[in-house]
Design a protein around this motif. Sequence first.
Motif, PDB file in Angstrom:
ATOM      1  N   GLU A  65       0.833  -1.201   0.000  1.00 25.32           N
ATOM      2  CA  GLU A  65       0.000   0.000   0.000  1.00 25.32           C
ATOM      3  C   GLU A  65       0.867   1.250   0.000  1.00 25.32           C
ATOM      4  OE1 GLU A  65      -3.798   1.670   2.536  1.00 25.32           O
ATOM      5  OE2 GLU A  65      -2.094   0.849   3.628  1.00 25.32           O
ATOM      6  N   GLN A 141      -9.993   0.120   4.395  1.00 25.51           N
ATOM      7  CA  GLN A 141      -8.832   0.833   3.871  1.00 25.51           C
ATOM      8  C   GLN A 141      -8.992   2.350   3.960  1.00 25.51           C
ATOM      9  OE1 GLN A 141      -7.337  -0.346   0.094  1.00 25.51           O
ATOM     10  NE2 GLN A 141      -7.043  -2.484   0.672  1.00 25.51           N
ATOM     11  N   SER A 144      -6.835   3.780   6.528  1.00 25.85           N
ATOM     12  CA  SER A 144      -5.395   3.618   6.338  1.00 25.85           C
ATOM     13  C   SER A 144      -4.644   4.913   6.639  1.00 25.85           C
ATOM     14  CB  SER A 144      -5.101   3.191   4.905  1.00 25.85           C
ATOM     15  OG  SER A 144      -3.729   3.313   4.620  1.00 25.85           O
TER      16      SER A 144
END
Length: 207
Positions: A65, A141, A144
């Motif tokens: 990521e 996500q 994140s």
Amino acid sequence: MKPADQLATFVQDGFRAGHSAQDLRAALAAAGWSEPEIDNALAGWADHGLRLPVPRPRPSVSAAEAATYALLFFALLSVTWNVVALAFWLVEIWVPEADGSTGYGTARSMRWSIAVLVVILPLFLWLQARTDRDARANPGQLRSPTRKKFGAITVFLAALVLVADSIAVVFAFLNGDMTLQFLIKAAIVALVAGLVIAWFRSFLAEG
């Protein structure tokens, strides 16, 4: 054991023993832990009357990521820089200064910007679509920290560009250097920076 791990273990054991969040908070405060430390430790767990601590979703970071967002940031810088540069060159061709001076417009430089956009723009759009698709498939996500940092840095830099652009306009006005070409270039910079802010401010939203 790190202090954060100590607190997480204590809170987990406390919930498992049947204590409430208020009891655990009071005990930790009496032991000398700060309010932010206590809040962070309690935020990781929930007590739903099960006499069992239920973990809450927490942000996580992966190397893949981080690499994706780093590449997205590079692509964004490349695209915006070359879009603005190409626009400046076109403005100098279409709206020349009275003295005929140019600061950007060479055919070789224009071809370079076009080449960069031909390669990098599809990469940027693909990375952007990929991150959005991953976020829709896994809403976790959106929490994140990498995504939020990327959004914060991008919006911050775009805001700085807007401020610098405004200062340049005021300075040119005070200095008597205001021309149609300069105003068009300043408007292009403001438009690109504004689009970047509008595009990426969603990255700052709470997941």
